[in-house]
Design an enzyme around this catalytic site. Structure first.
Site, PDB file in Angstrom:
ATOM      1  CG  HIS A 118     -38.931  -4.809  43.132  1.00 57.23           C
ATOM      2  ND1 HIS A 118     -39.422  -5.937  43.743  1.00 57.23           N
ATOM      3  CD2 HIS A 118     -39.880  -4.435  42.249  1.00 57.23           C
ATOM      4  CE1 HIS A 118     -40.610  -6.237  43.238  1.00 57.23           C
ATOM      5  NE2 HIS A 118     -40.909  -5.328  42.324  1.00 57.23           N
ATOM      6  CG  ASP A 191     -33.440  -6.735  40.895  1.00 56.68           C
ATOM      7  OD1 ASP A 191     -33.693  -7.168  39.756  1.00 56.68           O
ATOM      8  OD2 ASP A 191     -34.303  -6.259  41.662  1.00 56.68           O
ATOM      9  CB  CYS A 353     -42.738  -3.648  44.476  1.00 58.95           C
ATOM     10  SG  CYS A 353     -44.257  -4.433  44.009  1.00 58.95           S
TER      11      CYS A 353
HETATM   12  C1  LIG Z   1     -36.087  -3.934  39.892  1.00 56.30           C
HETATM   13  C2  LIG Z   1     -37.003  -5.100  40.035  1.00 56.30           C
HETATM   14  N1  LIG Z   1     -36.590  -6.168  40.703  1.00 56.30           N
HETATM   15  C3  LIG Z   1     -37.354  -7.253  40.854  1.00 56.30           C
HETATM   16  C4  LIG Z   1     -38.632  -7.297  40.347  1.00 56.30           C
HETATM   17  C5  LIG Z   1     -39.445  -8.519  40.569  1.00 56.30           C
HETATM   18  O1  LIG Z   1     -39.767  -9.135  39.362  1.00 56.30           O
HETATM   19  P1  LIG Z   1     -40.735 -10.382  39.348  1.00 56.30           P
HETATM   20  O2  LIG Z   1     -42.014  -9.932  39.966  1.00 56.30           O
HETATM   21  O3  LIG Z   1     -40.872 -10.720  37.911  1.00 56.30           O
HETATM   22  O4  LIG Z   1     -40.075 -11.439  40.137  1.00 56.30           O
HETATM   23  C6  LIG Z   1     -39.123  -6.200  39.650  1.00 56.30           C
HETATM   24  C7  LIG Z   1     -40.492  -6.187  39.147  1.00 56.30           C
HETATM   25  O5  LIG Z   1     -41.086  -5.174  38.889  1.00 56.30           O
HETATM   26  C8  LIG Z   1     -38.279  -5.068  39.479  1.00 56.30           C
HETATM   27  O6  LIG Z   1     -38.695  -4.004  38.818  1.00 56.30           O
END
Ligand SMILES: Cc1ncc(COP(=O)(O)O)c(C=O)c1O
Length: 399
Positions: A118, A191, A353
């Protein structure tokens, strides 16, 4: 097995209609819905205990502190972390940025990320001034472990990897990756935004140094997230932000810092958010994360079978978490999502994203159905039959 029909009744929003149809919510990877238990815990907090934490000696302040620290204990226990290893942040993104801002990347130091990440596990590393390298992925949507073996070196300061891909549903062997990082003295940040809400996660068993995740994806409210960090690693890091609560003593000449995790929580935190997240953890724990994982993997498998029958293109490996990204030949993903919305079905569309991953797949966007505890087989069948209708309806126009 998990009783999704009964669970659905705990989520008030799932009773509503969208576009005149019963809502079928298949966008939990973006954000999950919230059970009544979470909403009630937050209401109760504001109605009966609202006050600031760690600051007062009056009853309300002590109650608020107890609730806030109680929530920390629940969330820490959920991933088998210690209380001092659990930092509350705004979300997973802020948790990763906390590390990227405070990590001491020596000159010439490298960060190893991957093409599957992401943006929140790519951009903070690009911003931190280190050289960022990226492990690749094979045709089936699995990380190239050969890349990890080749690219991790004594220059590597930290390996940043997603536990579960938010696009492909790939479940990565982060235990192995952490071991490779540790063998050269590097740290490993995972993550967990798409794993902690959907499967048992034990930071001790995984052996990772950091784990970032968001409350809103795990039945909790928006505005609260978490950073797990090994105590000795958190102790060695500089504070992220300065202000109230993160200090031990301030003089006009200098400041000494509070102990972890408070060293990383400057200012008034999201107390109600933490309380809501604690209630979400209680709710998930009462179901059991093993059952949650099994349930969602069965739904994803079923969705892959049903959608394949409709002739849509599906991305990702065979063994996957509850995420199914797909494209309908000849239709843009946004059009697919809009047409599904007319059927009362909420799916995400776009690049999720994860633009480098899209590029690797040779596409610019996809639709994505993602599952949670409140979904059941009927949701999968509704998605498949609605896609059939859409394809039949526009099929002629696409010839
Ligand atoms: C794999 C992953 N990492 C990080 C995030 C970021 O999450 P947040 O926007 O809640 O910080 C997301 C959000 O979709 C995600 O799917």
């Amino acid at each position: 097995m998990l009783n999704a029909k009964k669970i659905k009744q705990d989520f008030p929003i799932l009773k509503r209609k969208t576009q005149g149809r019963q809502l079928c919510y298949l966008d939990s990877a973006a954000t999950s819905q919230k059970p009544r238990h979470v909403l009630k815990a937050m209401d109760d907090y504001y109605e009966k205990h609202n006050s600031n934490v760690h600051r007062g000696v009056h009853t309300l302040s002590e109650e608020a502190t107890e609730l806030y620290e109680g929530a920390r204990k629940k969330v820490a226990g959920f991933i088998n972390a210690g209380m001092k290893e659990m930092v509350f942040t705004k979300n997973a993104t802020e948790a990763i940025n906390l590390v990227s801002h405070t990590l001491d990347v020596k000159k010439g130091g490298e960060i190893l990320s991957s093409v599957m990440e992401h943006h929140s596990n790519i951009v903070p590393w690009q911003l931190c001034g280190a050289k960022v390298r990226y492990a690749g992925m094979d045709e089936n949507g699995n990380l190239d472990m050969g890349d990890y073996e080749k690219m991790i070196s004594e220059k590597t300061r930290l390996v940043a990897v997603t536990h579960v891909s938010n696009v492909l549903g790939t479940i990565n062997d982060v235990r192995r990756i952490a071991k490779l990082a540790h063998d050269v003295g590097a740290l490993c940040l995972v993550d967990g935004a798409q794993s902690v809400p959907h499967m048992p996660v034990d930071v001790k068993k995984l052996g990772v140094d950091f784990l970032a995740f968001s409350g809103h994806k795990m039945l909790g409210p928006t505005g609260i997230g978490c950073l797990y960090g090994k105590k000795e690693v958190l102790d060695s890091m500089m504070p992220f932000m300065g202000g109230g609560d993160m200090i031990r003593e301030v003089t006009l000449a200098k400041t000494t810092y509070n102990e972890v995790p408070h060293k990383f929580e400057a200012g008034t935190p999201d107390i109600a958010g933490a309380v809501g997240l604690g209630a979400a953890v209680d709710y998930l724990s009462s179901i059991g994360m093993g059952s949650v994982q099994k349930h969602e993997e069965i739904l994803a498998k079923r969705a892959v079978e049903e959608l394949s029958r409709q002739g849509v293109e599906i991305y990702g490996p065979k063994k996957r978490a509850g995420v199914v990204a797909f494209n309908v030949h000849g239709l843009h993903a946004h059009d697919v999502a809009s047409m599904l919305d007319e059927h009362g079905i909420a799916v995400r569309s776009g690049h999720h994203c994860a633009q480098p991953l899209m590029e690797r797949l040779g596409i610019s966007s996809s639709a994505r159905a993602s599952f949670c505890v409140y979904n059941d087989e009927r949701d999968v069948l509704k998605l498949a039959s609605s896609l059939r209708d859409i394809i039949d309806k526009v099929g002629g126009r696409l010839q």
